[in-house]
Write a protein that holds these residues in place. Structure first.
Motif, mmCIF file in Angstrom:
data_model
loop_
_atom_site.group_PDB
_atom_site.id
_atom_site.type_symbol
_atom_site.label_atom_id
_atom_site.label_comp_id
_atom_site.label_asym_id
_atom_site.label_seq_id
_atom_site.Cartn_x
_atom_site.Cartn_y
_atom_site.Cartn_z
ATOM 1 N N ALA A 1 0.711 -1.294 -0.059
ATOM 2 C CA ALA A 1 0.025 -0.143 -0.021
ATOM 3 C C ALA A 1 0.895 1.230 -0.084
ATOM 4 C CB ALA A 1 -0.913 0.039 1.178
ATOM 5 N N ALA A 2 0.309 2.149 -0.670
ATOM 6 C CA ALA A 2 1.108 3.572 -0.541
ATOM 7 C C ALA A 2 0.044 4.793 -0.298
ATOM 8 C CB ALA A 2 1.484 3.803 -1.844
ATOM 9 N N VAL A 3 0.629 5.614 0.654
ATOM 10 C CA VAL A 3 -0.174 6.583 1.194
ATOM 11 C C VAL A 3 0.150 7.936 0.472
ATOM 12 C CG1 VAL A 3 -0.800 8.175 3.213
ATOM 13 C CG2 VAL A 3 -0.100 5.664 3.445
ATOM 14 N N ILE A 4 -0.830 8.758 -0.223
ATOM 15 C CA ILE A 4 -0.529 9.900 -0.783
ATOM 16 C C ILE A 4 -1.135 11.165 0.313
ATOM 17 C CG2 ILE A 4 -0.752 11.354 -2.880
ATOM 18 C CD1 ILE A 4 -1.765 8.009 -3.125
ATOM 19 N N GLU A 5 0.091 11.886 0.865
ATOM 20 C CA GLU A 5 -0.457 12.957 1.702
ATOM 21 C C GLU A 5 -0.664 14.037 0.941
ATOM 22 O OE1 GLU A 5 1.690 12.673 5.576
ATOM 23 O OE2 GLU A 5 1.802 14.938 5.318
ATOM 24 N N LEU A 6 -1.756 14.652 0.967
ATOM 25 C CA LEU A 6 -2.096 16.001 0.205
ATOM 26 C C LEU A 6 -2.077 17.494 0.997
ATOM 27 C CD1 LEU A 6 -4.751 14.076 -2.023
ATOM 28 C CD2 LEU A 6 -2.837 14.953 -2.908
ATOM 29 N N MET B 1 -3.717 -2.049 -8.817
ATOM 30 C CA MET B 1 -4.487 -1.472 -7.561
ATOM 31 C C MET B 1 -5.734 -2.274 -7.142
ATOM 32 S SD MET B 1 -6.280 2.264 -7.565
ATOM 33 C CE MET B 1 -7.947 2.016 -7.661
ATOM 34 N N ILE B 2 -5.899 -2.526 -5.832
ATOM 35 C CA ILE B 2 -6.936 -3.362 -5.423
ATOM 36 C C ILE B 2 -8.156 -2.359 -5.018
ATOM 37 C CG2 ILE B 2 -7.734 -4.835 -3.448
ATOM 38 C CD1 ILE B 2 -4.854 -5.889 -3.375
ATOM 39 N N GLU B 3 -7.908 -1.332 -4.194
ATOM 40 C CA GLU B 3 -8.622 -0.253 -3.904
ATOM 41 C C GLU B 3 -7.868 0.696 -3.519
ATOM 42 O OE1 GLU B 3 -11.409 -1.192 -0.706
ATOM 43 O OE2 GLU B 3 -10.176 -2.983 -0.021
ATOM 44 N N TYR B 4 -8.896 2.059 -3.245
ATOM 45 C CA TYR B 4 -8.282 3.202 -2.534
ATOM 46 C C TYR B 4 -9.116 3.369 -1.435
ATOM 47 C CZ TYR B 4 -12.003 5.893 -4.675
ATOM 48 O OH TYR B 4 -13.150 6.189 -5.125
ATOM 49 N N VAL B 5 -8.544 4.344 -0.327
ATOM 50 C CA VAL B 5 -9.165 4.578 0.793
ATOM 51 C C VAL B 5 -8.940 6.298 1.149
ATOM 52 C CG1 VAL B 5 -9.644 4.199 3.197
ATOM 53 C CG2 VAL B 5 -8.986 2.238 1.648
ATOM 54 N N PRO B 6 -9.796 6.939 0.855
ATOM 55 C CA PRO B 6 -9.650 8.444 1.243
ATOM 56 C C PRO B 6 -9.865 8.824 2.531
ATOM 57 C CG PRO B 6 -11.719 8.115 0.308
ATOM 58 C CD PRO B 6 -11.299 6.809 0.179
ATOM 59 N N ALA B 7 -8.906 9.762 2.989
ATOM 60 C CA ALA B 7 -8.918 10.113 4.701
ATOM 61 C C ALA B 7 -8.979 11.575 4.547
ATOM 62 C CB ALA B 7 -8.155 9.433 5.376
ATOM 63 N N PHE B 8 -8.602 12.107 5.881
ATOM 64 C CA PHE B 8 -8.868 13.629 5.715
ATOM 65 C C PHE B 8 -7.916 14.387 4.975
ATOM 66 C CE2 PHE B 8 -10.273 12.502 10.041
ATOM 67 C CZ PHE B 8 -11.384 13.475 10.352
ATOM 68 N N THR B 9 -6.640 13.977 4.994
ATOM 69 C CA THR B 9 -5.630 14.507 4.362
ATOM 70 C C THR B 9 -4.894 13.446 3.359
ATOM 71 O OG1 THR B 9 -4.052 14.146 5.878
ATOM 72 C CG2 THR B 9 -5.053 16.428 6.194
ATOM 73 N N VAL C 1 -5.025 9.729 0.645
ATOM 74 C CA VAL C 1 -5.609 8.701 -0.061
ATOM 75 C C VAL C 1 -4.364 7.555 0.095
ATOM 76 C CG1 VAL C 1 -6.364 8.113 -2.378
ATOM 77 C CG2 VAL C 1 -6.697 10.406 -1.506
ATOM 78 N N THR C 2 -5.025 6.308 0.461
ATOM 79 C CA THR C 2 -4.281 5.265 0.505
ATOM 80 C C THR C 2 -4.799 4.269 -0.571
ATOM 81 O OG1 THR C 2 -3.871 5.319 2.894
ATOM 82 C CG2 THR C 2 -3.272 3.393 1.900
ATOM 83 N N VAL C 3 -3.601 3.963 -1.375
ATOM 84 C CA VAL C 3 -3.829 2.943 -2.413
ATOM 85 C C VAL C 3 -3.452 1.516 -2.250
ATOM 86 C CG1 VAL C 3 -3.133 2.203 -4.894
ATOM 87 C CG2 VAL C 3 -3.913 4.830 -4.132
ATOM 88 N N PHE C 4 -4.168 0.629 -2.129
ATOM 89 C CA PHE C 4 -3.958 -0.812 -1.896
ATOM 90 C C PHE C 4 -3.644 -1.239 -3.221
ATOM 91 C CE2 PHE C 4 -5.733 0.514 1.994
ATOM 92 C CZ PHE C 4 -5.145 -0.221 3.035
ATOM 93 N N TYR C 5 -2.393 -2.265 -3.232
ATOM 94 C CA TYR C 5 -2.166 -2.821 -4.481
ATOM 95 C C TYR C 5 -1.555 -4.188 -4.260
ATOM 96 C CZ TYR C 5 2.616 -0.970 -3.313
ATOM 97 O OH TYR C 5 3.758 -0.754 -2.872
ATOM 98 N N ASP C 6 -1.449 -5.078 -5.114
ATOM 99 C CA ASP C 6 -0.794 -6.409 -5.168
ATOM 100 C C ASP C 6 0.645 -6.187 -5.906
ATOM 101 O OD1 ASP C 6 0.181 -8.772 -5.637
ATOM 102 O OD2 ASP C 6 -1.768 -9.784 -6.290
#
Lengths: 244, 332
Positions: A10-15, A42-50, A52-57
């Motif tokens: 997984a990778a976190v993009i901090e915006l 990519m498996i799915e992405y999860v947005p949060a406050f600041t 977006v986390t991308v889950f991948y294989d």
């Protein structure tokens, strides 16, 4: 903007570094982009406050990008995270931050205090207020749903007045009843199902926030606006019995 | 007709590889704790690797087969027996109608996976057959199995069906097929295991002594540990200064530290987001290893690089692909 790994898949993009509507719009814009054009593997992405986390294989990332894998595995090859990082970096550079935020306003009735809100007194004392003042302040603000997470349909809301902020409990409770309304730091939210959690609980709503047979399975979405309305114990009971 | 639950065991649930795609709505992934064992059990009986199987925890159930079945049990060794005769694990086993599968003492590990050719025909909820206990959805009526439940078996793949017919003529009771998964392929299973981790996003926010202690000390798995997470007890882990955290996504294997200073390892039934500092992240190939750790055991953490974790991940997937091909060849 910063991208960093959350483990090897997984990778976190901090915006942005703070909770704000401006950062929320960037999160929303990236989410829309990932929905429209998922990156390879990519498996799915999860947005949060600041973030977006991308889950991948990692294996699929290499395969779908046409990387040849030898008997020896990937020794000497570029790391899947590196590939994901570069793809995400390009994607973020291309998106604007003008995503539309829906104008839906949803009302959530809450019965505050007593057995439904065991921490109402704590929140009041912590802020030098009476319980009635906490209720009035909590139910007169309008909140933005920044993200849905932690539990199915659990909204993380922005816009809570700082006058009623309170720290998390030092040790999470093992079971908080469904519908409980809580405060943690400057955040407030509603627990849709029974779950452990560390928030200070001030009341409970009779409304169901998680409906597993529908898709999406929640009534609240990132970008909605909500407000809380104080209701009596009797109204709570009536709404609870009458469904929604 | 199907598989009848005579006794439920401690906690037996239907699980597949998880409910993906709904974390943005706060719906957790669930799925098998030891995905390696689940995938192997399914492949051994000719299923797709992500088919629903039973996850059996510590004290196993007693199951009566109301039809002929081909099963495979992988993961923990909970002394499986068919009509009192020890049943081999990590290989396909043919069982005749009327037989009873029971479990005894726990020899190794915490969770065994029972796959049956054809899979378990339970309803999909949000694209998965995994049981999500806290929300009461998925699997068998959204809950752990209870005495009297009858699980329906789906249609087996052509080759496993053919194999079963052949064995039905030759076999009076149970027959273990003479091949299975080699021990060499197992994850680094072991009692009191060392778990490999990457440094978490807030690793450097912990005090130097806490960082050192995290990597040097054993941590005991507490009895409150479950599918949601393992609560550990060890030296108190402290931040060098208070940290204002903004909730963000967490993953299976995230090691977070609440203010009380004892780490919690988030696992299959973890929440989708968390707001506690993350000291570490367990690498994917070691998630099956921690899934087999029992309360009372001790864990140690060892840091590896991202590149190492990725190489191990890819090597594991290549091995599983070879297993898949080998099984396909065997039954062609």
């Amino acid at each position: 903007m910063k991208i960093y790994p959350l483990g090897d898949a997984a990778a976190v993009i901090e915006l942005g570094g703070e909770i704000s509507e401006a950062v929320h719009r960037k999160v929303k814009a990236l989410s829309i982009q990932l929905e429209a054009q998922p990156i390879p593997g990519m498996i799915e992405y999860v947005p949060a406050f600041t973030t977006v986390t991308v889950f991948y294989d990692p294996y699929r990332v290499l395969r779908e990008m046409g990387v040849q894998l030898s008997e020896a595995g990937m020794s000497g090859l570029v790391s899947p995270y590196r590939k994901v990082h570069d793809m995400l970096e390009r994607m973020v550079a291309e998106i604007g931050d003008e995503a539309e935020i829906a104008a839906r306003v949803i009302e959530i009735p809450v019965c505050y205090g007593e057995e439904f809100g065991p921490d109402l007194e704590f929140v009041a004392n912590h802020n030098g207020l009476t319980p009635e003042e906490v209720i009035r302040i909590h139910s007169s603000a309008e909140y933005l749903v920044y993200m849905v997470g932690f539990a199915p349909g659990f909204p993380y809301l922005g816009g809570m007045p700082e006058a009623i902020a309170a720290p998390r409990r030092p040790s999470p409770r093992l079971a908080i009843p469904a519908g409980s309304v809580g405060i943690a730091g400057k955040q407030t939210g509603v627990y849709p199902i029974e779950t452990p959690g560390g928030w200070q609980i001030i009341g409970r709503t009779p409304i169901e926030l998680f409906i597993p047979d529908s898709n999406p399975p929640t009534i609240l979405a990132s970008g909605d606006r909500i407000c809380f309305r104080a209701i009596s114990r009797q109204e709570y009971m009536e709404r609870k019995e009458g469904g929604r | 007709m199907g598989i009848k639950v005579l006794r439920a065991g401690l906690q037996t649930t239907v699980q597949d590889l998880g409910r993906y795609g709904f974390q943005q709505h706060g719906v957790i992934v669930s799925g098998a704790m030891d995905t390696f064992a689940l995938r192997m059990a399914n492949l051994l009986v000719g299923n797709n690797e992500g088919e629903a199987a039973l996850e059996i925890t510590l004290m196993g159930p007693r199951l009566e087969f109301e039809q002929d079945v081909l099963i495979a049990i992988c993961g923990a060794d909970l002394s499986a027996k068919v009509d009192g005769v020890p049943a081999r694990q990590w290989c396909p086993v043919y069982i005749k109608k009327g037989s009873v599968l029971s479990f005894g003492g726990c020899v190794f590990g915490c969770r065994a996976y029972l796959a049956v050719a054809g899979g378990f025909a339970v309803k999909e909820v949000l694209n998965s057959r995994s049981t999500y206990l806290r929300a009461g959805i998925g699997g068998y009526l959204g809950r752990a199995l209870q005495e009297g439940d009858v699980l329906t078996v789906g249609s087996p793949a052509e080759w496993s069906d053919r194999e079963m017919r052949k064995l039905a003529e030759q076999s009076a009771g149970m027959t273990a097929l003479g091949w299975g998964i080699s021990v060499d392929l197992f994850p680094s299973y072991g009692t009191n295991p060392t778990i490999r981790v990457l440094r978490g996003a807030q690793f450097n926010h912990f005090a130097q002594e806490s960082r050192d202690a995290f990597l040097a000390s054993p941590f005991k798995v507490l009895p409150q540990s479950d599918r949601m997470g393992y609560r550990l007890k060890g030296p108190k882990l402290e931040l060098s200064e208070p940290l204002e955290m903004i909730s963000e996504a967490v993953a299976s294997g995230t090691v977070q530290v609440p203010p009380e200073g004892q780490p919690i390892v988030l696992l299959a039934d973890r929440q989708t987001a968390g707001g506690y500092p993350k000291i570490a992240q367990i690498i994917s190939v070691d998630l099956p290893v921690i899934a087999q750790a029992k309360p009372g055991e001790s864990l140690r953490f060892q840091v590896v690089s991202l590149e190492e974790a990725e190489a191990l991940y890819v090597a594991r997937e290549m091995q599983i692909e070879q297993v898949r091909q080998a099984i396909a060849l065997r039954y062609r």
